[in-house]
Design an enzyme around this catalytic site. Structure first.
Site, PDB file in Angstrom:
ATOM      1  N   HIS A 183       0.494  -1.138  -0.092  1.00  0.00           N
ATOM      2  CA  HIS A 183      -0.174   0.140  -0.193  1.00  0.00           C
ATOM      3  C   HIS A 183       0.296   1.301   0.125  1.00  0.00           C
ATOM      4  O   HIS A 183       1.825   1.685   1.459  1.00  0.00           O
ATOM      5  CB  HIS A 183      -1.013   0.084   1.669  1.00  0.00           C
ATOM      6  CG  HIS A 183      -1.935  -0.855   1.443  1.00  0.00           C
ATOM      7  ND1 HIS A 183      -2.835  -1.433   2.475  1.00  0.00           N
ATOM      8  CD2 HIS A 183      -2.306  -1.849   0.313  1.00  0.00           C
ATOM      9  CE1 HIS A 183      -3.236  -2.527   1.937  1.00  0.00           C
ATOM     10  NE2 HIS A 183      -3.330  -2.904   0.577  1.00  0.00           N
ATOM     11  N   GLN A 243      -5.792  -6.839  -0.719  1.00  0.00           N
ATOM     12  CA  GLN A 243      -5.998  -7.166  -1.558  1.00  0.00           C
ATOM     13  C   GLN A 243      -7.095  -6.228  -2.737  1.00  0.00           C
ATOM     14  O   GLN A 243      -7.558  -5.465  -2.735  1.00  0.00           O
ATOM     15  CB  GLN A 243      -6.407  -8.480  -1.771  1.00  0.00           C
ATOM     16  CG  GLN A 243      -4.492  -9.276  -2.223  1.00  0.00           C
ATOM     17  CD  GLN A 243      -4.050  -9.067  -0.718  1.00  0.00           C
ATOM     18  OE1 GLN A 243      -4.800  -9.539   0.352  1.00  0.00           O
ATOM     19  NE2 GLN A 243      -3.146  -8.980  -0.350  1.00  0.00           N
TER      20      GLN A 243
HETATM   21  P1  GDP Z   1      -2.851  -0.403  -3.370  1.00  0.00           P
HETATM   22  O1  GDP Z   1      -2.183  -1.527  -3.062  1.00  0.00           O
HETATM   23  O2  GDP Z   1      -4.512  -0.466  -3.016  1.00  0.00           O
HETATM   24  O3  GDP Z   1      -3.061   0.930  -1.655  1.00  0.00           O
HETATM   25  O4  GDP Z   1      -2.272   0.274  -4.407  1.00  0.00           O
HETATM   26  P2  GDP Z   1      -1.069   0.235  -4.804  1.00  0.00           P
HETATM   27  O5  GDP Z   1      -0.527   1.683  -3.204  1.00  0.00           O
HETATM   28  O6  GDP Z   1      -0.218  -0.843  -4.426  1.00  0.00           O
HETATM   29  O7  GDP Z   1      -0.945   1.149  -6.249  1.00  0.00           O
HETATM   30  C1  GDP Z   1      -1.234   2.556  -6.334  1.00  0.00           C
HETATM   31  C2  GDP Z   1      -0.428   3.223  -6.864  1.00  0.00           C
HETATM   32  O8  GDP Z   1      -1.157   4.871  -7.574  1.00  0.00           O
HETATM   33  C3  GDP Z   1       0.045   3.616  -6.227  1.00  0.00           C
HETATM   34  O9  GDP Z   1       2.076   4.535  -6.508  1.00  0.00           O
HETATM   35  C4  GDP Z   1      -0.137   5.217  -5.575  1.00  0.00           C
HETATM   36  O10 GDP Z   1       0.559   5.965  -5.400  1.00  0.00           O
HETATM   37  C5  GDP Z   1      -0.864   5.872  -7.222  1.00  0.00           C
HETATM   38  N1  GDP Z   1      -2.311   6.658  -6.870  1.00  0.00           N
HETATM   39  C6  GDP Z   1      -2.836   6.298  -6.325  1.00  0.00           C
HETATM   40  N2  GDP Z   1      -3.934   6.837  -6.213  1.00  0.00           N
HETATM   41  C7  GDP Z   1      -3.137   7.393  -7.484  1.00  0.00           C
HETATM   42  C8  GDP Z   1      -4.130   8.829  -8.478  1.00  0.00           C
HETATM   43  O11 GDP Z   1      -5.138   8.964  -8.775  1.00  0.00           O
HETATM   44  N3  GDP Z   1      -3.268   9.073  -9.505  1.00  0.00           N
HETATM   45  C9  GDP Z   1      -1.855   8.775 -10.004  1.00  0.00           C
HETATM   46  N4  GDP Z   1      -1.869   8.822 -10.971  1.00  0.00           N
HETATM   47  N5  GDP Z   1      -1.559   7.795  -8.830  1.00  0.00           N
HETATM   48  C10 GDP Z   1      -2.391   7.016  -8.016  1.00  0.00           C
HETATM   49  P1  IMO Z   2      -2.968  -4.864  -1.920  1.00  0.00           P
HETATM   50  O1  IMO Z   2      -3.396  -4.859  -0.726  1.00  0.00           O
HETATM   51  C1  IMO Z   2      -2.369  -6.897  -6.275  1.00  0.00           C
HETATM   52  C2  IMO Z   2      -2.245 -11.115  -5.627  1.00  0.00           C
HETATM   53  C3  IMO Z   2      -0.915 -11.717  -6.471  1.00  0.00           C
HETATM   54  C4  IMO Z   2      -1.646 -13.550  -7.026  1.00  0.00           C
HETATM   55  C5  IMO Z   2      -2.892 -13.574  -5.972  1.00  0.00           C
HETATM   56  C6  IMO Z   2      -2.208 -14.790  -5.041  1.00  0.00           C
HETATM   57  O2  IMO Z   2      -1.453  -4.054  -2.553  1.00  0.00           O
HETATM   58  O3  IMO Z   2      -3.887  -4.285  -3.336  1.00  0.00           O
HETATM   59  P2  IMO Z   2      -0.433 -14.680  -2.837  1.00  0.00           P
HETATM   60  O4  IMO Z   2       0.751 -13.752  -2.838  1.00  0.00           O
HETATM   61  O5  IMO Z   2      -1.794 -13.184  -2.169  1.00  0.00           O
HETATM   62  O6  IMO Z   2      -0.926 -15.754  -2.800  1.00  0.00           O
HETATM   63  O7  IMO Z   2      -0.869 -13.819  -4.639  1.00  0.00           O
HETATM   64  O8  IMO Z   2      -3.096 -12.377  -5.554  1.00  0.00           O
HETATM   65  N1  IMO Z   2      -1.616 -10.181  -5.072  1.00  0.00           N
HETATM   66  C7  IMO Z   2      -1.944  -9.309  -5.076  1.00  0.00           C
HETATM   67  N2  IMO Z   2      -2.613  -8.914  -6.319  1.00  0.00           N
HETATM   68  N3  IMO Z   2      -2.597  -6.776  -5.212  1.00  0.00           N
HETATM   69  C8  IMO Z   2      -1.957  -7.497  -3.734  1.00  0.00           C
HETATM   70  O9  IMO Z   2      -2.208  -6.446  -2.333  1.00  0.00           O
HETATM   71  C9  IMO Z   2      -1.811  -8.183  -3.580  1.00  0.00           C
HETATM   72  N4  IMO Z   2      -1.953  -9.193  -3.011  1.00  0.00           N
HETATM   73  C10 IMO Z   2      -2.213 -10.516  -3.479  1.00  0.00           C
HETATM   74  O10 IMO Z   2      -0.453 -11.494  -7.292  1.00  0.00           O
HETATM   75  O11 IMO Z   2      -1.889 -13.105  -7.842  1.00  0.00           O
HETATM   76 MG    MG Z   3      -0.956  -2.653  -3.455  1.00  0.00          MG
END
Ligand code: GDP
Ligand code: IMO
Ligand code: MG
Length: 430
Positions: free
Chosen positions: A41, A224
């Site tokens: 996250h 997730q």
């Molecule tokens: P999460 O796992 O749901 O918390 O999402 P991640 O952090 O894995 O991926 C979301 C990505 O999008 C991160 O790099 C954030 O910094 C970025 N992000 C979140 N909101 C926005 C947005 O509105 N615009 C852009 N360009 N990036 C964003």
């Molecule tokens: P956040 O919280 C995106 C995906 C993996 C794989 C499947 C099973 O950042 O949104 P695992 O290691 O959990 O047994 O893998 O789930 N996966 C995610 N994809 N964001 C995540 O977390 C994920 N956590 C697991 O890529 O397809």
């Molecule tokens: Mg993520």
């Protein structure tokens, strides 16, 4: 004062970290209920980028308490590394702001090793994060798991570890044909971790429920997304926990009547990491364009893998809204679509020459579904500096309205960039 949940509505990485960080302002406690360090996250605070894996994103706010609930699986080594990375960036983590459930299950080295062997050798790869998450939950369900409370007691820990390794080493040596694990080695390594983690290990169920009774506000942090939920997702291409809102109750020991609202985070398009069906996936130039647009491209925060990208899918997000009983949605990464002339939105699938509007439970059927698209005009204008809904380009408003209609949920937040300030609050006081 209210207890709000933030959940992912697609295949993860919707931008939950940013939304949780924003809503932490209104909360006293932020609690994670499932998953483990498969999560990544991201929270961006000015020039500092933080990626939280196990620790709730609320830790970045001073004076907020964070809880890692019983439904989370914990790799103690990864947790200690995360704590020290945060401390190196000036974030204090101590026993008064981090609470770890005594009942949370522990990821052991053999969980990671068995997952790696399965993913390498067996057919039907899932494309997991190789963090040992699935095997840890397998042992939990098989009632042979080791919990945080077991780690604290050396006699119990050693006895459970010996019993487990008696079985596990047979599997490794006889089936996989590789060397097994030594009790003493794991015992010594994990005893070192638990010495450092012991002050954080608490009874989080009573702590949370007492806090709720006292009127303290809790923010429930989902990891997730709904389509990765073990029961409701694209099985078997899912994670091994309940990422939908139902997981909050079992993963924290909090009753459903204590949850006041549920906010679904939805990306303005779709991404997925790992294997599994993805009807709206774009494989060519457009997919690459979506992956590389904006300040932070679509690459996994935990594993660095490129994310598969595609159009918004109203079938899966509508399903997700239903599963989670969403109160509101937060739409993220709208800015990524800023320079597209035309945007497709999937409103139904075609399967076997028939129109399908409901999510099919079988992944082999979803794999064969062809998206039926509605074309919407793009807005061809930057939204990154927009702070008010009424100032968004008209076509962007139309696009957002259509997403809301397809999910049948009102939009309360629109994110137009990764920074905190790049946010439009459609309604205040969530
Ligand atoms: P999460 O796992 O749901 O918390 O999402 P991640 O952090 O894995 O991926 C979301 C990505 O999008 C991160 O790099 C954030 O910094 C970025 N992000 C979140 N909101 C926005 C947005 O509105 N615009 C852009 N360009 N990036 C964003
Ligand atoms: P956040 O919280 C995106 C995906 C993996 C794989 C499947 C099973 O950042 O949104 P695992 O290691 O959990 O047994 O893998 O789930 N996966 C995610 N994809 N964001 C995540 O977390 C994920 N956590 C697991 O890529 O397809
Ligand atoms: Mg993520």
């Amino acid at each position: 004062m209210s207890n709000v949940a933030v959940v992912g509505t697609q295949w993860g990485d919707e931008g939950k970290g940013k939304i949780i960080d924003l809503l932490t302002e209104n909360a006293d406690i932020v609690a994670r209920y499932q998953g483990g360090n498969n999560a990544g996250h991201t929270v961006i605070i000015k020039d500092n980028e933080f990626t939280l894996h196990l620790i709730p994103s609320g830790i970045l706010h001073k004076d907020k308490k964070c809880v890692i609930g019983n439904g989370v699986v914990i790799n103690p080594k990864a947790l200690l590394e995360e704590i020290s990375e945060l401390e190196n960036k000036g974030i204090e983590v101590n026993e008064s702001n981090l609470y770890i459930s005594k009942s949370a299950h522990v990821t052991m080295p053999y969980h990671i090793a068995s997952e790696t062997l399965k993913e390498e050798r067996e057919r039907g790869r899932i494309g997991t994060t190789l963090r040992g998450i699935g095997p840890t939950y397998v042992d939990k369900a098989a009632r042979m798991g080791i919990r945080m409370c077991d780690l604290i007691d050396p006699d119990i820990f050693r006895a459970k570890l010996e019993e487990n390794l008696d079985q596990i080493n047979v599997l490794f040596e006889k089936i996989y044909g590789v060397k097994g694990f030594q009790v003493n080695k794991i015992f010594d390594e994990y005893s070192g971790y638990v010495e450092k983690l012991a002050p954080f290990i608490k009874d989080t169920v009573f702590m949370l429920n007492k806090a709720i009774d006292e009127g303290v506000s809790i923010l429930f942090e989902g990891a997730q997304g709904a389509l990765l939920d073990i029961d409701h997702g694209t099985y078997p291409y899912v994670t091994s926990s309940n990422s939908t809102a139902g997981g909050i109750c079992t993963g924290l020991g909090v009753g459903p009547t204590k949850i006041d609202s549920i906010i679904g985070v939805v990306k303005a398009y779709t991404t997925r990491v790992g294997e599994g069906p993805f009807p709206t996936e774009l494989k060519g130039d457009l997919g690459n364009k979506l992956r590389n647009a904006g300040p932070i491209g679509e690459y996994g925060r935990s594993t660095g893998r490129p994310r598969r990208c595609g159009w918004f899918d109203g079938v899966i997000t509508g399903y997700s809204a239903m599963l989670n009983g969403l109160s509101r949605v937060a739409v993220t990464r709208l800015d990524i679509l800023d320079d597209l002339e035309e945007i497709n939105v999937c409103i139904a699938y075609e399967y076997n020459n028939k129109r399908l509007e409901e999510f099919p439970y079988r992944s082999d059927i979803l794999q064969q579904c062809k998206p039926i698209y509605e074309k919407l005009p793009g807005w061809m204008e930057s939204t990154v500096d927009t702070r008010e809904y009424s100032r968004l380009p008209k076509n962007a408003q139309k696009y957002l309205n259509r997403l809301s209609e397809l999910m049948n949920v009102p939009i309360s937040i629109i994110s137009v960039g990764p920074q905190r300030r790049q946010t439009i609050f459609v309604e205040k006081n969530l």
